[in-house]
Design an enzyme around this catalytic site. Structure first.
Site, mmCIF file in Angstrom:
data_model
loop_
_atom_site.group_PDB
_atom_site.id
_atom_site.type_symbol
_atom_site.label_atom_id
_atom_site.label_comp_id
_atom_site.label_asym_id
_atom_site.label_seq_id
_atom_site.Cartn_x
_atom_site.Cartn_y
_atom_site.Cartn_z
ATOM 1 N N TRP A 147 -18.374 9.336 8.514
ATOM 2 C CA TRP A 147 -18.107 8.099 9.246
ATOM 3 C C TRP A 147 -16.874 7.458 8.624
ATOM 4 O O TRP A 147 -16.872 7.135 7.433
ATOM 5 C CB TRP A 147 -19.328 7.185 9.127
ATOM 6 N N ASP A 181 0.839 -1.192 0.000
ATOM 7 C CA ASP A 181 0.000 0.000 0.000
ATOM 8 C C ASP A 181 0.885 1.257 0.000
ATOM 9 O O ASP A 181 1.849 1.327 -0.751
ATOM 10 C CB ASP A 181 -0.952 -0.056 1.203
ATOM 11 N N TRP A 182 0.589 2.261 0.852
ATOM 12 C CA TRP A 182 1.403 3.473 0.899
ATOM 13 C C TRP A 182 2.832 3.187 1.355
ATOM 14 O O TRP A 182 3.731 4.001 1.144
ATOM 15 C CB TRP A 182 0.751 4.524 1.789
ATOM 16 N N ASP A 199 -6.969 -8.763 -4.229
ATOM 17 C CA ASP A 199 -6.962 -7.311 -4.039
ATOM 18 C C ASP A 199 -7.614 -6.656 -5.253
ATOM 19 O O ASP A 199 -7.062 -6.707 -6.353
ATOM 20 C CB ASP A 199 -5.533 -6.806 -3.867
ATOM 21 N N HIS A 256 -6.490 -7.134 0.320
ATOM 22 C CA HIS A 256 -5.514 -6.051 0.222
ATOM 23 C C HIS A 256 -4.450 -6.153 1.307
ATOM 24 O O HIS A 256 -3.266 -5.921 1.048
ATOM 25 C CB HIS A 256 -6.244 -4.715 0.321
#
Length: 297
Positions: A170, A120-121, A247, A276
């Site tokens: 939210w 991911d990041w 993913d 993921h």
């Protein structure tokens, strides 16, 4: 800069997270937290970088596996996440700012012979870092990550996620993590993912990341990533991909790296089972991939 710090009592008795806390200032009065396990005199250091909206807790099953193999393991919480300090204004976060905080972290600890493990990041930052500090990195293990230049098509799933992160009142962290896994998180695990964020004021960093992805080629970070890609296309150090089969955003991206990065040639790439967050679904296999790469060095 308005900085908030999550109270320490939010992190008591988290399941499978017995690690001693360590802290380092990375500039502007910001304190980063990190896990430091294993043999500090080891030849190789495994640097595990998390992404959105997780923290080093994501690597709780993997850290002991790599440490037991004789390696030093460093797993930081990015600024805005986990036990690290959190600027409360979303505009205090930028791609370049995160990179500079992380580079300061690596240089201050004087980490060398680094094997990057990222997702991911963690890949958007880690791949840049590996190129910028090339002499300190020995290899890369990548799962479910990318380095966007604004020239690739953007999946609808990501566009929906970016809109949700920006506008939804939210923003349930643990539910977001669970939605990215094949497994069902336990009550204790959900508590752990929610722990860093007592209120919405602490979530600016988590909301910032999706909008910082450079999706247009004329953006400064897209141009910088294109420059990094030109370096990765000359990267001959070991580079192993371990993407998952489930993913919806990243699936298939491993082939892109295998075709363009010389270090991917003749490596034992694998496809792992999971969504993921591979660290939740296939932590043993992902950690063993890192250990396998180190055996090749």
């Amino acid at each position: 800069m308005d900085i908030v710090r999550t109270p320490e009592d939010r992190f008591r008795r988290l399941p499978n997270y017995p690690f001693k806390p360590n802290y380092l200032e990375v500039g502007s009065g910001l304190r980063m937290h990190y896990v430091d396990e294993g043999d500090t005199s080891s030849t190789h250091t495994v640097l595990m970088l998390h992404g959105e909206p997780t923290w080093s807790y994501l690597y709780r099953f993997m850290i002991p596996i790599c440490a037991a193999a004789g390696h030093r393991v460093i797993a930081p919480d990015l600024v805005g996440f986990g036990k690290s300090d959190k600027p409360a204004d979303i505009d205090d976060y930028s791609y370049g700012g995160h990179f500079e905080w992380l580079r300061a972290f690596v240089l201050e600890l004087d980490l060398r012979n680094i094997v990057l493990v990222c997702q991911d990041w963690g890949s958007l930052l880690g791949l840049r870092l590996a190129v910028a500090l090339d002499d300190r990195f020995s290899g890369i293990v990548l799962s479910n990550g990318f380095l966007p230049t604004g020239q690739q098509s953007i999946p609808l799933a990501f566009k929906a996620w970016r809109t949700f992160a920006r506008f939804s009142p939210w923003f349930p962290i643990s539910r977001i993590v669970e939605a990215g896994t094949f497994k069902k998180l336990s009550a204790g695990e959900r508590l752990a993912y929610d722990a860093p964020f007592p209120s919405g004021r602490y979530k600016a960093g988590t909301r910032a990341f999706p909008r910082l992805v450079p999706t247009e080629p004329d953006l400064p970070d897209a141009q910088e990533n294109a420059r990094v890609w030109s370096q990765l296309e000359q990267w001959h150090k070991p580079f192993i991909t371990a993407f998952t089969n489930g993913d919806p955003i990243m699936r298939g991206g491993d082939r892109y790296f295998q075709e363009r990065v010389p270090g991917c040639q003749n490596m034992p790439h694998r496809t792992l089972t999971g969504g993921h967050f591979v660290q939740e679904d296939s932590p043993f296999e992902f950690a063993q991939t890192a250990n396998e790469l180190i055996r090749l060095l």
